[in-house]
Design an enzyme around this catalytic site. Structure first.
Site, PDB file in Angstrom:
ATOM      1  N   GLY A  52     -33.290  43.106 -13.479  1.00 47.18           N
ATOM      2  CA  GLY A  52     -33.918  43.165 -14.618  1.00 47.18           C
ATOM      3  C   GLY A  52     -34.147  41.778 -15.273  1.00 47.18           C
ATOM      4  N   GLY A  53     -34.162  41.811 -16.726  1.00 49.27           N
ATOM      5  CA  GLY A  53     -34.334  40.495 -17.439  1.00 49.27           C
ATOM      6  C   GLY A  53     -32.999  39.635 -16.905  1.00 49.27           C
TER       7      GLY A  53
ATOM      8  N   ASP B  15     -24.079  48.020 -26.344  1.00 47.39           N
ATOM      9  CA  ASP B  15     -25.033  48.531 -25.768  1.00 47.39           C
ATOM     10  C   ASP B  15     -24.880  49.690 -24.745  1.00 47.39           C
ATOM     11  OD1 ASP B  15     -27.939  48.389 -24.913  1.00 47.39           O
ATOM     12  OD2 ASP B  15     -27.454  46.646 -23.548  1.00 47.39           O
TER      13      ASP B  15
END
Ligand SMILES: *[C@@H]1O[C@H](CO)[C@@H](O)[C@H](O)[C@H]1NC(C)=O
Ligand SMILES: *[C@@H]1O[C@H](CO)[C@@H](O)[C@H](O)[C@H]1NC(C)=O
Ligand SMILES: *[C@@H]1O[C@H](CO)[C@@H](O)[C@H](O)[C@H]1NC(C)=O
Ligand SMILES: *[C@@H]1O[C@H](CO)[C@@H](O)[C@H](O)[C@H]1NC(C)=O
Ligand SMILES: *[C@@H]1O[C@H](CO)[C@@H](O)[C@H](O)[C@H]1NC(C)=O
Length: 814
Positions: free
Chosen positions: A504-505, A620
């Site tokens: 992912g990022g 998150d």
């Protein structure tokens, strides 16, 4: 003979109406009423049934007792080592009150082997599951029986005591079955060791396999605290008896039992009213540190460390080479032998399972000070501890030999401590080190004060500030094992693409194998990732200290050159979103599993919010951050965005809103305000996603433009909440649980944060069927979403965590 039959027949006819009632629920064996294969006794409250059965795929017949509502679970077997091979078995009671199991040729297969003078002996199946023998008129009024099955447990603890009657010398203990098909004596026993303060043991023959640690007045020192909601453990030890017993606290809604299975695993199960599947509450042994003496003599096992074995303070491996290749069987030995000279002292070890009582002495009356004095004066004494931790600690235990089977186990508020004797020279070193670290702390603290002062002034020079702080944190705050890059590289085959399990990022995640065979997940942060040094440190620092079965465990980290790497326990089943949002895989997670996952997430989050020392807001929480272990138990992961609140702080505001759309609470998404209630909102979203199998964010419906929350709210108000449920549950769901989850979900996503409950209320709402739930009000984002909002939002759902955040709150909170 003939007259007898006639009289019996006569009596039968005369008492027919009464018999018809009695037949249905006979609970006694008398001289005239025996039990043959095919007939059973049922206890008066319908809880237990006694009769003949065949276990598993066996054809043999045994006399046993089982739960009336769960006939598969046999809690007691009479003739476990001597089965019938046909259905001719018969249970009778003799004039002398002996219970006999007879076969076709009237040979005795099993007997209670008692001898007493009886007037009218009967055997009665009580509602506790105890099968008792006594005099007809006295049996229900007195608690003293001539014989009782509770004195001879099989492999299941379902209300009886495990331990010793010191007057008769009778010991009650569990013996495993040979296999599921064969109840004869297996290899393992579960029994009480009462030579000192009592402890429970799983043994194989004479070999100890597992030990609970000694009873400290509250719990066994080696077991995590288990809440008393379902059942309460008691240990009694006095001159007459010493035993362990678990009594259900809510007997009418659940039943609980502990069974020692044929591999030597002791498992506690519960069964709720109306359900058919037993849930496992805990297993012993559970993890490597539980296996008896895992780290060898004088070693200590720490489950969250890598390697998990170390020598106790003052000790060093006898054979360092062997120790290095992770073979702990050889002992740790004193660095400096004890010579009993002046100046010897003790180091305190907090939060451990106390060593086994092999060579020891104990007294229940002494104070800790008396205990220490006595140990110090007594040269062979190697350590001492309180035997009872209640009321500030009481009683004295002393150890004279090696320390066997010590493990770390931090339980806040009810910790056991042990004081280990060290040599005079070690003592001197420790004193000096303490003095130094105190000095260092003072220095660092004053330095930090100066620094913070300086930082306020220098805040214009943001870059410099960043570097200084990063440096400070990096050097001091890490308590975790540091892995070197070479180890991590070799575990992941040089970060080979075929080892990659996610990306992912933030960077990439690899599966790795350590040379010990342990599987790990390696999160290698991209060098240009948004996750800067600060977030990295944040995550390391935070989860390094957390321990909960529903949080993913961080095993270590690696900071070398420009690499920032986190090493986690490996979760073979990926994350929750791979299951619930996938047509095929969603069927793997049936309702029972999902409910278990919901409970696990709730408990993990409760731990973050309340149980750990500081309040931690995850920030998150989403399906992609819930990992599943091999048994599909949930573990919350990814603490890159988490915030810490200390002291009285409970709400904060940030200018940079980072998180994942679809899960963010309105006050956070709109105003940047966040608190524990923002996590509650995300939890509510997650809960509704788990029930419906639909993503909140991507949700669409032909009739309206609302998101999943809005859809759930509409259904709720139309009394059609069940329509929200994932179609894949078919008929295997528990309607009351599904409705409860939907209601709790809606309560969590209410628009105003003050309306949302705390995690502790949520856990109790989910766990206790009886809790009355409030009516939910309108959810957040009910009217905010417009049909084109989907395209106009700037944030990227999958990589919400990659943007950098200003972590001002974190530092203020520490
Ligand atoms: C009854 O048990 C005895 C002793 O175990 C055995 O010798 C006999 O064969 C058994 N009878 C039947 C019919 O199984
Ligand atoms: C039980 O049986 C054994 C042998 O079968 C006998 O030696 C013993 O005395 C009996 N015990 C009682 C209490 O009857
Ligand atoms: C032990 O048993 C005796 C008599 O059976 C009784 O008087 C005494 O109270 C008991 N002691 C305890 C601690 O229960
Ligand atoms: C004992 O229980 C464990 C865990 O449920 C299971 O893995 C194991 O196979 C069981 N042993 C037997 C012999 O059934
Ligand atoms: C402990 O104290 C009680 C009363 O204070 C006394 O009766 C008992 O004998 C003491 N026990 C020991 C082991 O010293």
């Amino acid at each position: 003979m003939e007259t007898n039959i006639f009289i019996d027949f006569y009596a039968l006819v005369m008492s027919l109406p009464i018999l018809l009632v009695l037949c249905k629920a006979a609970d006694t064996v008398t001289k005239t009423h025996s039990i043959t294969d095919g007939t059973t006794l049922v206890s008066s409250g319908q809880r237990f049934e006694l009769g003949f059965f065949s276990p598993g795929s066996s054809k043999n017949r045994y006399l046993g007792i089982w739960y009336k509502t769960a006939p598969d679970v046999v809690v007691w077997v009479a003739n476990r080592n001597n089965p019938f091979h046909d259905s001719s078995g018969k249970l009778v009671i003799t004039d002398h009150g002996n219970l006999l199991l007879l076969n076709q040729t009237r040979s005795v297969i099993w007997s209670t082997n008692t001898s007493w003078v009886a007037k009218e002996p009967i055997a009665l199946l009580l509602d506790s599951g105890n099968f008792v023998v006594g005099e007809k008129n006295k049996i229900t009024s007195s608690e003293i029986f001539v014989w009782q099955s509770f004195d001879y447990p099989s492999n299941t603890l379902s209300g009886m005591k495990i331990g010793w009657n010191r007057k008769t010398g009778l010991e009650g203990y569990l013996t495993s079955w040979k296999s599921d098909d064969d109840p004869s004596d297996g290899d393992f026993t579960y029994r009480m060791d009462n030579k000192g303060p009592p402890q429970m043991m799983v043994t194989m023959g004479q070999t100890r396999m597992f030990r609970t640690g000694t009873w400290n007045g509250v719990r066994f020192s080696g077991l995590p605290a288990v809440s008393d909601v379902v059942f309460k453990s008691t240990v009694v030890f006095n001159d007459n008896e010493s035993y362990y017993m678990a009594l259900p606290n809510i007997a009418d809604t659940v039943i609980t039992r502990m069974t020692l299975n044929s591999s030597g695993l002791a498992q506690r199960f519960i069964l709720r009213n109306g359900e058919t599947d037993w849930a496992i509450m805990y297993s012993q042994p559970y993890e490597p540190c539980d296996s008896y003496g895992h780290c060898g003599p004088n070693g200590i096992c720490r489950i969250n460390r890598m390697p998990i074995c170390e020598c106790l303070e003052g000790f060093t491996p006898r054979n360092p080479e062997e120790w290095k290749i992770l073979s702990w069987s050889r002992e740790c030995v004193r660095k400096n032998p004890l010579t009993c000279q002046k100046g010897e002292g003790f180091v305190k070890l907090v939060g451990v399972k106390l060593p086994d009582l092999l060579e020891f002495w104990s007294n229940q009356n002494m104070s800790l000070r008396e205990c220490k004095e006595m140990c110090l004066k007594n040269c062979p004494c190697k350590a001492y501890a309180n035997s009872d931790i209640r009321e500030g600690g009481n009683g004295c235990m002393m150890w004279f030999g090696d320390f066997i089977d010590v493990r770390e186990l931090s339980i806040k508020g009810s910790e056991d401590s042990i004081y280990i004797r060290v040599s005079a020279s070690d003592m001197k070193t420790i004193r000096e080190a303490n003095a130094k670290s105190r000095l260092k702390k003072i220095l660092v603290n004053s330095l930090s004060v100066v620094c913070i002062f300086c930082l306020v002034f220098c805040s214009v020079y943001g870059k410099i500030r960043k570097k200084i702080r990063g440096f400070r944190r990096q050097k001091e705050d890490i308590e975790l094992p540091l892995f070197d890059l070479a180890t991590v590289a070799s575990a992941t085959k040089n970060f080979s693409p075929e080892r990659m399990i996610g990306a992912g990022g933030f960077g990439s995640v690899y599966k790795g194998n350590l040379s010990t065979g342990q599987e790990i997940a390696v999160k290698r942060l991209a060098q240009n990732s948004g996750q800067g040094l600060k977030e990295f440190m944040n995550e390391v620092d935070l989860i390094g200290k957390l321990q909960h079965r529903n949080l993913v465990a961080l095993l270590g980290c690696c900071i070398e050159r420009k690499e920032r790497i986190l090493i986690y326990e490996f979760m073979p089943n990926e994350s929750l979103d791979h299951f619930i949002f996938d047509n095929k895989r969603s069927t793997i997670l049936c309702w029972e599993k999902r409910f278990n996952i919901v409970l696990g997430i709730a408990r993990g989050l409760l731990y973050l919010h309340r149980d750990s020392k500081l309040q931690i807001i995850h920030m998150d929480l989403k399906a992609g951050n819930i990992l599943l272990d091999k048994n599909l138990n949930p573990k919350i992961s990814d603490f890159g965005l988490a915030r810490i609140f200390g002291g009285d702080e409970n709400e904060a505001r940030t200018r940079r809103v980072v998180g994942t759309y679809g899960y963010m609470s309105p006050e956070y998404a709109i105003d940047g305000k966040f608190s524990a209630k923002s996590d509650v909102f995300s939890f509510g979203v997650l809960l509704l996603e788990i029930v419906s199998g639909k993503k909140n964010r991507r949700f669409s419906h032909p009739d309206h433009h609302h998101n999943l929350l809005g859809h759930a709210w509409l259904l709720w108000n139309e009394d059609r909440a069940l329509d929200l449920m994932d179609g894949c549950f078919k008929d295997s769901y528990v309607e009351s649980q599904v409705l409860r989850c939907i209601q709790v979900g809606l309560i969590c996503v209410q628009k105003f944060q003050n309306d949302r409950p705390t995690m502790s209320s949520i856990v109790s709402m989910l766990e206790n069927e009886g809790t009355i739930l409030p009516q939910p009000k309108q959810p957040g984002f009910f009217i905010e979403r417009s049909s084109n909002d989907e395209n106009s939002t700037p944030k990227n759902e999958e990589t919400g965590s990659q943007n950098s955040v200003t972590m001002t709150k974190l530092d203020a909170g520490r």
